[in-house]
Structure formats: C-alpha cells, structure tokens
Write a protein that holds these residues in place. Structure first.
Motif, PDB file in Angstrom:
ATOM      1  N   ASN A  35       0.838  -1.248   0.080  1.00  0.00           N
ATOM      2  CA  ASN A  35      -0.001   0.015   0.277  1.00  0.00           C
ATOM      3  C   ASN A  35       1.044   1.285   0.050  1.00  0.00           C
ATOM      4  O   ASN A  35       1.805   1.390   0.858  1.00  0.00           O
ATOM      5  N   GLY A  36       0.629   2.248  -0.936  1.00  0.00           N
ATOM      6  CA  GLY A  36       1.252   3.516  -0.948  1.00  0.00           C
ATOM      7  C   GLY A  36       2.642   3.174  -1.892  1.00  0.00           C
ATOM      8  O   GLY A  36       3.398   4.331  -1.757  1.00  0.00           O
ATOM      9  N   GLY A  38       3.135   3.600  -5.070  1.00  0.00           N
ATOM     10  CA  GLY A  38       3.030   4.256  -5.918  1.00  0.00           C
ATOM     11  C   GLY A  38       2.741   3.696  -7.161  1.00  0.00           C
ATOM     12  O   GLY A  38       2.586   4.261  -8.340  1.00  0.00           O
ATOM     13  N   LYS A  39       1.985   2.494  -7.328  1.00  0.00           N
ATOM     14  CA  LYS A  39       1.309   1.775  -8.072  1.00  0.00           C
ATOM     15  C   LYS A  39       0.264   2.450  -8.859  1.00  0.00           C
ATOM     16  O   LYS A  39       0.089   2.670 -10.125  1.00  0.00           O
ATOM     17  N   THR A  40      -0.735   3.096  -8.139  1.00  0.00           N
ATOM     18  CA  THR A  40      -2.105   3.740  -8.646  1.00  0.00           C
ATOM     19  C   THR A  40      -1.616   4.960  -9.340  1.00  0.00           C
ATOM     20  O   THR A  40      -1.780   5.505 -10.432  1.00  0.00           O
ATOM     21  N   THR A  41      -0.671   5.646  -8.817  1.00  0.00           N
ATOM     22  CA  THR A  41       0.019   7.004  -9.344  1.00  0.00           C
ATOM     23  C   THR A  41       0.560   6.627 -10.566  1.00  0.00           C
ATOM     24  O   THR A  41       0.349   7.366 -11.498  1.00  0.00           O
TER      25      THR A  41
HETATM   26  N1  LIG Z   1      -3.680  13.302  -4.693  1.00  0.00           N
HETATM   27  C1  LIG Z   1      -2.760  12.969  -3.748  1.00  0.00           C
HETATM   28  N2  LIG Z   1      -2.006  13.598  -3.228  1.00  0.00           N
HETATM   29  C2  LIG Z   1      -0.982  13.614  -2.134  1.00  0.00           C
HETATM   30  N3  LIG Z   1      -0.388  12.443  -1.850  1.00  0.00           N
HETATM   31  C3  LIG Z   1      -1.072  11.430  -2.752  1.00  0.00           C
HETATM   32  C4  LIG Z   1      -2.074  11.367  -3.755  1.00  0.00           C
HETATM   33  N4  LIG Z   1      -2.337  10.236  -4.370  1.00  0.00           N
HETATM   34  C5  LIG Z   1      -1.312   9.192  -3.786  1.00  0.00           C
HETATM   35  N5  LIG Z   1      -0.575   9.984  -2.522  1.00  0.00           N
HETATM   36  C6  LIG Z   1       0.435   9.396  -2.008  1.00  0.00           C
HETATM   37  O1  LIG Z   1       1.192   8.762  -2.773  1.00  0.00           O
HETATM   38  C7  LIG Z   1       1.860   7.531  -2.418  1.00  0.00           C
HETATM   39  C8  LIG Z   1       1.562   6.510  -3.454  1.00  0.00           C
HETATM   40  O2  LIG Z   1       0.317   6.411  -3.758  1.00  0.00           O
HETATM   41  P1  LIG Z   1      -0.572   5.366  -4.724  1.00  0.00           P
HETATM   42  O3  LIG Z   1      -1.828   5.549  -4.475  1.00  0.00           O
HETATM   43  O4  LIG Z   1       0.196   5.445  -5.992  1.00  0.00           O
HETATM   44  O5  LIG Z   1      -0.016   3.754  -4.064  1.00  0.00           O
HETATM   45  P2  LIG Z   1      -0.533   2.516  -4.502  1.00  0.00           P
HETATM   46  O6  LIG Z   1       0.692   1.543  -4.693  1.00  0.00           O
HETATM   47  O7  LIG Z   1      -1.534   2.383  -5.475  1.00  0.00           O
HETATM   48  O8  LIG Z   1      -1.240   1.865  -3.046  1.00  0.00           O
HETATM   49  P3  LIG Z   1      -2.344   0.865  -2.738  1.00  0.00           P
HETATM   50  O9  LIG Z   1      -1.846  -0.365  -2.978  1.00  0.00           O
HETATM   51  O10 LIG Z   1      -2.597   1.340  -1.191  1.00  0.00           O
HETATM   52  O11 LIG Z   1      -3.542   1.161  -3.704  1.00  0.00           O
HETATM   53  C9  LIG Z   1       1.013   7.228  -1.061  1.00  0.00           C
HETATM   54  O12 LIG Z   1       2.031   7.783   0.111  1.00  0.00           O
HETATM   55  C10 LIG Z   1      -0.245   8.150  -1.031  1.00  0.00           C
HETATM   56  O13 LIG Z   1      -0.522   8.722   0.094  1.00  0.00           O
END
Ligand SMILES: Nc1ncnc2c1ncn2[C@@H]1O[C@H](COP(=O)(O)OP(=O)(O)OP(=O)(O)O)[C@@H](O)[C@H]1O
Length: 287
Positions: A35-36, A38-41
């Motif tokens: 979690n967190g 950076g995948k979704t980003t």
């Molecule tokens: N719009 C935003 N503004 C500020 N921080 C953000 C934003 N979107 C994501 N983050 C932060 O960026 C980091 C990466 O988030 P991301 O959603 O890409 O993770 P992820 O790998 O997809 O996680 P998950 O498995 O929980 O979906 C996290 O620390 C999150 O809190």
C-alpha cells in the motif's frame, strides 16, 4: 509502453521516484507493491489522468499528457474506484459505454463474459461489491482496447469469481490485448502475468518473470516428509537426488507426505519488500 525516469511528487511525498518500465505488445504485466508504493499513481499517469513531474513516457506511441480521443479510445481502464451510475441497469450502462468507442465489443457478450447475464436488468446500485467490480471490468473491455489497465480488479471477488476472471484475462491475452494489472494477490500475479514488476517506496525494485523473480528458480528447495520420528525437512540444491534417496530408503513405496517446495512468489516478494524497508540508503536524496 516505454517509461524512463518517471517522477511524481505530491506536496509531502515523492510518490514515484525514477521508475523505468517497458511493457511489450500482447504481454500481461503485473505491478506489485505494498500500500502506498506508487502503483496507482504510476498507472494513472500512464492512463493520462495524472501529470508526471519528470520522465519520458510513451503509451501506444503517445505521451499520455498529450493523448487525444483517438488514443484514449484504444485504452481500457478499470480504475480502483467504480464509476457511479447507480440508476442505470447493467445492460444500459455497458451499452452506453460501448457507444463511446469506434470499434466496441458486443455489449451482451461482454456482460456474459464477466458472468453478469442474470443481472443484466439490475440497477448497478443493487449489485454486490464483487458484481460491481465485474461490471467495472466489463466497462473496461467493452471498447475492445489494445491496452487494458486493471487496478486491483479482483478485490472483493469470491474464489470462484476470481478463477472466472483469470480465464477472462487469459482469453483477452489470447486475443492480443496488452494488459497492465496491479494486484495484492500474489497467486493472481503468478497465474496471469508474463512478467511482474515489484515497486516499493516509489522505486522499481525488480522486473522479472514470476518464476525468476529474486532468483527464485535457483533457490534452495525444501524436501519434507513424515518419518517415523515425525515431520522431517531438508534444505537442498539437489531435491531430485534427495527424493531418489528417500525412495530407496522406503523401498520404492510411497514416502509419507512427501513434498518438495521452493520459495513461493509471496516469500520472494516479502523478501524484496523487506529489503527495501531495511535499507535507508534507498531513500531518495531528492525528497
Ligand atoms: N492526490 C494525492 N495527493 C497527495 N498524496 C498522494 C495523492 N495520491 C497518492 N498520494 C500518496 O502517494 C503515495 C503513493 O500512492 P499510490 O496510491 O500510488 O499507492 P499504491 O501503490 O497504489 O497503493 P495501494 O496499494 O494502497 O493502492 C502514497 O503515500 C499516497 O499517500
């Protein structure tokens, strides 16, 4: 898809910190990470929904920041959160979405392929979580995309639905669709993906086939069996020889509860993630 040096900063966080990624046409690629991580980003930048701060990105030959309607129509997207069209029925929504695309699949076939034919007249707000997720997948594929993004597509699926979904993805792959899937289910990645990428703390830790990740294929095997004194386990680089020795010892009859095990994808994944958490020098100076 080709990505070099992708960086995305939020006010308090470097979410993606210099990621390189190549995904080949027709490939199923699974992006793994806690979690967190950076995948979704990353995925949303590739889809053109977020802007990168740095990096070279080409998706179907186009910089997503400049992607036009035609480019967008070549993508299928199943985001983490559902689109909210609560008052429409399943069939209405899928037919409606098909209308956005120049060369859509048959909506009724798509509904059938995600197992929602019996729910086709149900309003989407009355679907269960897993059914709603299947509808999301239907909406992602109805446009007949060349490249399909699936962000945690099977969260909330029961085991049978997950298996059906895997078959669906295999069929899409056979039809030539390139697929980028993020998932927290290691068995799903192992089953579906040609290659996996492990991302942790905004960095790509490793990209490999599920079989080769972390040198997995070459790892020491464990041979275990039930001996007269209870369960025994031996670690060995030559499990075949060990099994042959046991067979001789048991006079060619069944060795009770014999098992040969190499580290699972989950074991390797947790090791990789653990190594990042334990290595402060990986914390980027750019932060
Ligand atoms: N719009 C935003 N503004 C500020 N921080 C953000 C934003 N979107 C994501 N983050 C932060 O960026 C980091 C990466 O988030 P991301 O959603 O890409 O993770 P992820 O790998 O997809 O996680 P998950 O498995 O929980 O979906 C996290 O620390 C999150 O809190």
């Amino acid at each position: 898809m080709r990505v070099r040096g992708l960086v995305k900063r939020y006010p308090n966080k470097v979410a993606v910190d210099g990621v390189d990624l190549d995904i080949h046409r027709g490939e199923v690629f699974a992006l793994l990470g806690p979690n967190g991580a950076g995948k979704t980003t990353t995925v949303e930048i590739l889809e053109g929904y977020r802007r990168a701060d740095q990096g070279e990105i080409r998706v179907l030959g186009v910089d997503p920041a400049r992607g036009d309607r035609v480019w967008r129509s070549r993508l299928g997207i199943v985001a983490q959160t559902s689109r909210d069209e609560a008052e429409l029925s399943v069939a209405e929504l899928v037919h409606h979405f098909a209308g956005y695309y120049p060369n859509p699949r048959d909506p009724d076939e798509v509904i059938a392929s995600v197992g929602l034919t019996e729910k086709r007249r149900t309003r989407t707000r009355k679907l269960s979580g897993g059914q709603r997720r299947r509808l999301d997948v239907a909406l992602g594929m109805v446009g007949n995309p060349e490249l399909l993004f699936l962000d945690e597509p099977t969260t909330g699926f029961d085991p049978e639905a997950r298996r059906q979904f895997w078959t669906l993805i295999e069929n899409l792959r056979t039809a030539g669709t390139t697929i980028l899937v993020t998932t927290h289910y290691l068995d799903e990645a192992e089953h579906l993906a040609d290659r996996v990428g492990v991302i942790a703390d905004g960095r790509m830790v490793e990209v490999a086939t599920p079989e080769a990740l972390g040198g997995r294929g070459a790892r020491t095997a464990r041979v275990s069996w039930l001996s007269a004194d209870g369960m025994r386990e031996i670690r060995t680089d030559e499990p075949t020889a060990e099994v042959a020795r046991l067979m001789a010892q048991y006079g060619g009859s069944e060795v009770p509860e014999l098992e040969v095990r190499r580290p699972s994808l989950e074991d390797i994944y947790l090791e990789l993630i653990g190594a990042v958490a334990a290595a402060p020098e990986l914390e980027g100076a750019a932060r």
